[in-house]
Write an enzyme that holds these catalytic residues in place. Structure first.
Site, mmCIF file in Angstrom:
data_model
loop_
_atom_site.group_PDB
_atom_site.id
_atom_site.type_symbol
_atom_site.label_atom_id
_atom_site.label_comp_id
_atom_site.label_asym_id
_atom_site.label_seq_id
_atom_site.Cartn_x
_atom_site.Cartn_y
_atom_site.Cartn_z
ATOM 1 N N TRP A 57 103.766 -27.857 -4.018
ATOM 2 C CA TRP A 57 102.452 -27.248 -3.716
ATOM 3 C C TRP A 57 101.703 -26.843 -4.982
ATOM 4 O O TRP A 57 100.535 -26.498 -4.917
ATOM 5 C CB TRP A 57 102.645 -25.999 -2.840
ATOM 6 C CG TRP A 57 103.014 -26.261 -1.424
ATOM 7 C CD1 TRP A 57 103.360 -27.455 -0.861
ATOM 8 C CD2 TRP A 57 103.067 -25.284 -0.377
ATOM 9 N NE1 TRP A 57 103.631 -27.290 0.479
ATOM 10 C CE2 TRP A 57 103.465 -25.960 0.801
ATOM 11 C CE3 TRP A 57 102.847 -23.915 -0.312
ATOM 12 C CZ2 TRP A 57 103.618 -25.301 2.017
ATOM 13 C CZ3 TRP A 57 103.008 -23.258 0.895
ATOM 14 C CH2 TRP A 57 103.381 -23.944 2.050
ATOM 15 N N LYS A 58 102.391 -26.831 -6.116
ATOM 16 C CA LYS A 58 101.784 -26.353 -7.370
ATOM 17 C C LYS A 58 101.230 -24.935 -7.146
ATOM 18 O O LYS A 58 101.814 -24.176 -6.380
ATOM 19 C CB LYS A 58 100.722 -27.335 -7.862
ATOM 20 C CG LYS A 58 101.265 -28.775 -7.888
ATOM 21 C CD LYS A 58 100.368 -29.761 -8.531
ATOM 22 C CE LYS A 58 101.016 -31.144 -8.447
ATOM 23 N NZ LYS A 58 100.304 -32.133 -9.223
ATOM 24 N N GLU A 83 102.725 -31.207 -15.884
ATOM 25 C CA GLU A 83 101.715 -30.142 -16.039
ATOM 26 C C GLU A 83 102.262 -28.986 -16.864
ATOM 27 O O GLU A 83 101.510 -28.269 -17.526
ATOM 28 C CB GLU A 83 101.230 -29.673 -14.651
ATOM 29 C CG GLU A 83 100.340 -30.731 -14.005
ATOM 30 C CD GLU A 83 100.308 -30.716 -12.488
ATOM 31 O OE1 GLU A 83 100.810 -29.753 -11.877
ATOM 32 O OE2 GLU A 83 99.798 -31.698 -11.911
ATOM 33 N N GLY A 120 97.704 -36.819 -9.431
ATOM 34 C CA GLY A 120 96.454 -36.201 -8.990
ATOM 35 C C GLY A 120 95.211 -37.041 -9.259
ATOM 36 O O GLY A 120 94.095 -36.528 -9.202
ATOM 37 N N GLY A 126 102.490 -34.122 -4.537
ATOM 38 C CA GLY A 126 101.663 -32.962 -4.851
ATOM 39 C C GLY A 126 100.558 -32.796 -3.826
ATOM 40 O O GLY A 126 100.782 -32.318 -2.711
ATOM 41 N N GLY A 127 99.357 -33.224 -4.180
ATOM 42 C CA GLY A 127 98.165 -33.001 -3.363
ATOM 43 C C GLY A 127 98.348 -33.307 -1.881
ATOM 44 O O GLY A 127 97.957 -32.498 -1.026
#
Ligand code: PGA
Length: 230
Positions: free
Chosen positions: A8-9, A92, A161, A212-213
């Protein structure tokens, strides 16, 4: 059995986590069989809300077990909070200065605390895949790593991303190179979504996905899970 990991970051608040948890739990229990192990990695303050019929992971940990490290979270604290996995060395974080020896130290501490690590590697646009990724792996995987406690996630930085996914041919070739030298489960990540999850999961040498997204939309994530059953 493949492994599907949701990263989910730095996204999600309590209400989001609560409703995601209900929807995901219902979906998983409605499935007669699941061909994948599901791991959700929310921001740490939401971990306590995410309890169910899936596994939990964290997005980072410290290399020490405890001490005067304001703002950090240790592997034993994460284990105590219900985590079974921890993502380490995400690009990241590498972009913010995380280096391979630190990833390796964190991984050794995480393994000692009983966590499985998901060690992320990947080349930037224009970099040589083999040089960069093999060096990252050599320097990020600790000597205590085993097939049981360590997973690699190959995520080309240019694909994270951006909506630009590596082709299945590239994924197969790159995963084959990694597997020649490092005998661990190997996830692919970088703009994976329901529309491309199935063909990537079927690609040789792919043991799962790091998402991720697309993992932030529970319906999209459910469809990604379903693609592992097909
Ligand atoms: P993405 O991120 O699916 O949004 O590309 C993947 C990751 O950073 O792990």
């Amino acid at each position: 059995m493949s492994i599907i990991v949701a990263n989910w970051k730095m996204n999600g608040e309590h209400e989001f986590a609560r409703s995601y948890n209900v929807a995901l739990k219902e979906f998983i229990s409605s499935q007669a069989t699941l061909a994948a192990e599901i791991v959700i990695c929310p921001p740490a303050p939401l971990l306590y809300l995410m309890k169910g019929n899936y596994k939990l992971g964290a997005q980072n940990c410290h290399s020490k077990n405890s001490g005067a490290f304001t703002g950090e979270i240790s592997a034993p604290i994460l284990k105590d909070a219900g985590c079974e996995y921890v993502i380490l060395g995400h690009s990241e974080r590498r972009e913010m200065g995380e280096r391979c020896p630190s990833v390796s130290d964190k991984a050794a501490t995480a393994n000692a605390a009983g966590l499985k690590t998901i060690i992320c590697v990947g080349e930037k646009d224009g970099e040589d895949f083999l040089d960069v990724v093999l060096a990252q792996l050599k320097n990020s995987i600790p000597s205590c790593a085993t097939e049981q406690n360590t997973i690699i996630a190959y995520e080309p930085v240019w694909a994270i991303g951006t909506g630009r996914t590596a082709t299945v041919k590239e994924i197969e070739a790159h995963h084959a190179e990694i597997k020649k030298k490092f005998n661990f489960k190997l996830l692919y990540g970088g703009s994976v979504k329901a529309a491309n999850a199935k063909e990537i999961l079927k690609t040789p040498y792919v043991d799962g996905l790091l998402i991720g997204g697309a993992s932030l939309d529970v319906d999209e994530f459910k469809n990604i899970i379903l693609s592992s059953n097909e």
